[in-house]
Design a protein around this motif. Structure first.
Motif, PDB file in Angstrom:
ATOM      1  N   ALA A 104      37.373  49.234  25.985  1.00  0.00           N
ATOM      2  CA  ALA A 104      37.514  49.773  27.177  1.00  0.00           C
ATOM      3  C   ALA A 104      38.623  48.814  28.095  1.00  0.00           C
ATOM      4  O   ALA A 104      39.673  49.250  28.886  1.00  0.00           O
ATOM      5  N   GLY A 105      37.962  47.664  28.198  1.00  0.00           N
ATOM      6  CA  GLY A 105      38.917  46.459  28.981  1.00  0.00           C
ATOM      7  C   GLY A 105      40.210  46.509  28.548  1.00  0.00           C
ATOM      8  O   GLY A 105      41.141  46.607  29.348  1.00  0.00           O
ATOM      9  N   GLN A 106      40.519  46.645  27.279  1.00  0.00           N
ATOM     10  CA  GLN A 106      41.899  46.681  26.903  1.00  0.00           C
ATOM     11  C   GLN A 106      42.567  47.938  26.918  1.00  0.00           C
ATOM     12  O   GLN A 106      43.785  47.909  27.536  1.00  0.00           O
ATOM     13  N   ALA A 107      41.827  49.267  27.240  1.00  0.00           N
ATOM     14  CA  ALA A 107      42.733  50.261  27.599  1.00  0.00           C
ATOM     15  C   ALA A 107      42.920  50.117  29.026  1.00  0.00           C
ATOM     16  O   ALA A 107      44.068  50.497  29.479  1.00  0.00           O
ATOM     17  N   PHE A 108      42.075  49.315  29.907  1.00  0.00           N
ATOM     18  CA  PHE A 108      42.632  49.191  31.482  1.00  0.00           C
ATOM     19  C   PHE A 108      43.631  48.314  31.542  1.00  0.00           C
ATOM     20  O   PHE A 108      44.487  48.324  32.388  1.00  0.00           O
ATOM     21  N   HIS A 109      43.681  47.307  30.681  1.00  0.00           N
ATOM     22  CA  HIS A 109      44.930  46.517  30.839  1.00  0.00           C
ATOM     23  C   HIS A 109      46.148  47.181  30.498  1.00  0.00           C
ATOM     24  O   HIS A 109      47.029  46.931  31.120  1.00  0.00           O
TER      25      HIS A 109
ATOM     26  N   PRO B 184      33.185  43.652  35.852  1.00  0.00           N
ATOM     27  CA  PRO B 184      34.025  44.582  34.954  1.00  0.00           C
ATOM     28  C   PRO B 184      34.373  44.180  33.749  1.00  0.00           C
ATOM     29  O   PRO B 184      34.647  43.165  33.407  1.00  0.00           O
ATOM     30  N   ALA B 185      34.348  45.163  32.641  1.00  0.00           N
ATOM     31  CA  ALA B 185      34.721  44.969  31.417  1.00  0.00           C
ATOM     32  C   ALA B 185      35.986  44.389  31.087  1.00  0.00           C
ATOM     33  O   ALA B 185      36.194  43.623  30.285  1.00  0.00           O
ATOM     34  N   ALA B 186      36.777  44.580  32.080  1.00  0.00           N
ATOM     35  CA  ALA B 186      38.296  43.897  31.930  1.00  0.00           C
ATOM     36  C   ALA B 186      38.284  42.351  32.142  1.00  0.00           C
ATOM     37  O   ALA B 186      39.233  41.815  31.656  1.00  0.00           O
ATOM     38  N   LEU B 187      37.127  41.870  32.538  1.00  0.00           N
ATOM     39  CA  LEU B 187      37.178  40.491  32.632  1.00  0.00           C
ATOM     40  C   LEU B 187      36.706  39.872  31.404  1.00  0.00           C
ATOM     41  O   LEU B 187      36.763  38.822  31.094  1.00  0.00           O
TER      42      LEU B 187
END
Ligand SMILES: Nc1ncnc2c1ncn2[C@@H]1O[C@H](COP(=O)(O)OP(=O)(O)OP(=O)(O)O)[C@@H](O)[C@H]1O
Ligand SMILES: [Mg+2]
Lengths: 95, 269
Positions: free
Chosen positions: B227-232, B218-221
């Motif tokens: 997108a990962g930053q947005a999920f954070h 997952p990009a948040a890793l």
């Protein structure tokens, strides 16, 4: 529209497809939320016209009935022009 | 304190439910929460491959519900994080294999062992959707900024409200800042104007999502994916933090950079 706007593909205000999207969404959502099929508006309009026509003469060809949504509220909006004897009909110009 | 069950659903298919579930699972686990991501898309299992855990499945959700194994046995631990678990969907069964009551019981058991259970709902408004929504404490509705997806989101928001599970909150996914700037894509405010719901976050279109789905990471890793930053940021909001909404901007094009240089020199090139 400036040369730079053209170059960067900025749309003129009246050409923005997102405005079309938003407007279409607003209409479709009022129908979805109120469960009023678009065709039902025609039926309701005819009934309103025949009801009012018993009392005053209605300019039947120009009756408009629409659904509008504003701030989570849905409303039926009717515009019912009357026929006034001896006077030419004047429609308000859209502005 | 019992854990929170959050269901991610959408109405329209393919708008990013599974992606959001995987990434929010990662984000919350990185913040020290015990998290289970639950694939409620029975028969169309996907969360396992998005998480990269597809080779470790022995038991699944239906096995746990039917008592063929204990719940703990069906939970696959994601070794990249201290406390992240996947409960995979059954692939060889269909939505009717589980009832709403069974999903509620399952999630009650999960509440005892995790802080967050994130339930990835199937698309649609049929049995699978109802199974995913029945156990939820909170509902996140995800949409893209497109007419058909927003329309379906409105339908779901209404259904969730009618079932007493509302108010749902909204995630807007795959926003393309460059298109928004041109006026060719609904912006965040447009979507909120027509839907009248609370926003939890906006995730930009990001190629890294596809790369990370290819790799099962997952990009948040990863560091540095937009997108990962947005999920954070969304994860922070789920934890009750006040995270400011940042405007997503398109990276400047070559021409815009050129213009900046031109203007900085006062047109004196
Ligand atoms: N922010 C994003 N940027 C780029 N691609 C994305 C983004 N979000 C999702 N995608 C891609 O869109 C596709 C659909 O995403 P996903 O599987 O998460 O949707 P879904 O809602 O779970 O679909 P389904 O309804 O089939 O379960 C995937 O290929 C995914 O990689
Ligand atoms: Mg999915």
């Amino acid at each position: 529209m400036s040369f730079w706007d053209r170059l960067f593909g900025h749309q003129e205000a009246e050409n923005r497809s997102k405005d079309v999207a938003k407007q279409r969404l607003q209409v479709v959502l009022v129908h979805d939320r109120t469960r009023i099929r678009p065709g039902l508006l025609d039926t309701i309009r005819d009934e309103i016209v025949s009801g009012i026509s018993k009392h005053v003469e209605v300019d039947k060809g120009h009756v408009e009935l629409s659904l509008a949504s504003e701030g989570g509220q849905s409303r039926l909006v009717a515009d019912i022009p009357l026929k006034v004897a001896g006077r030419p009909r004047q429609r308000p110009t859209a502005g | 304190m019992p854990g929170r069950v959050i269901t991610i659903t959408s109405g329209k298919g393919g708008v990013g439910k599974t992606t959001a579930t995987a990434n929010l699972g990662v984000v919350l686990a990185q913040r020290g929460m015990r998290v289970a991501v639950v694939d409620a898309d029975i028969g169309l299992r996907n969360l396992d491959v998005v998480m990269g855990l597809e080779n470790r499945i022995i038991y699944d959700l239906v096995d746990a519900v039917e008592g063929h194994c204990r719940l703990e046995q069906a939970l696959i631990r994601d070794k990249r994080l201290p406390e992240l678990y996947l409960l995979p969907a059954a692939q060889t069964r269909d939505k009717s294999a589980v009832s709403e009551e069974q999903m509620c019981e399952l999630c009650n058991d999960l509440r005892e062992i995790v802080d967050f259970a994130l339930v990835d709902s199937p698309a649609g408004i049929e049995q699978g959707y109802r199974n995913a929504v029945a156990p939820a404490d909170e509902i996140l509705v995800i949409t893209t900024p497109e007419v058909s997806a927003v329309r379906d989101a409105d339908r779901i928001i209404g259904l969730v409200e009618a079932e007493g599970k509302g108010p749902a909150r909204l995630i807007i996914n795959r926003l393309k800042p460059a298109m928004v700037q041109r006026g060719d894509m609904l912006d965040t405010q447009d979507v909120l104007d027509v839907l009248a719901v609370e926003l939890v976050g906006v995730v930009p279109e990001d190629e890294k999502i596809i790369v990370s789905a290819n790799q099962g990471r997952p990009a948040a890793l990863l560091n540095g994916s937009l997108a990962g930053q947005a999920f954070h940021r969304i994860g922070g909001r789920l934890l009750g933090e006040v995270v400011p909404f940042v405007e997503l901007k398109a990276p400047p094009s070559f021409l815009e950079r050129l213009l900046d240089i031109f203007q900085a020199t006062g047109g004196d090139l």
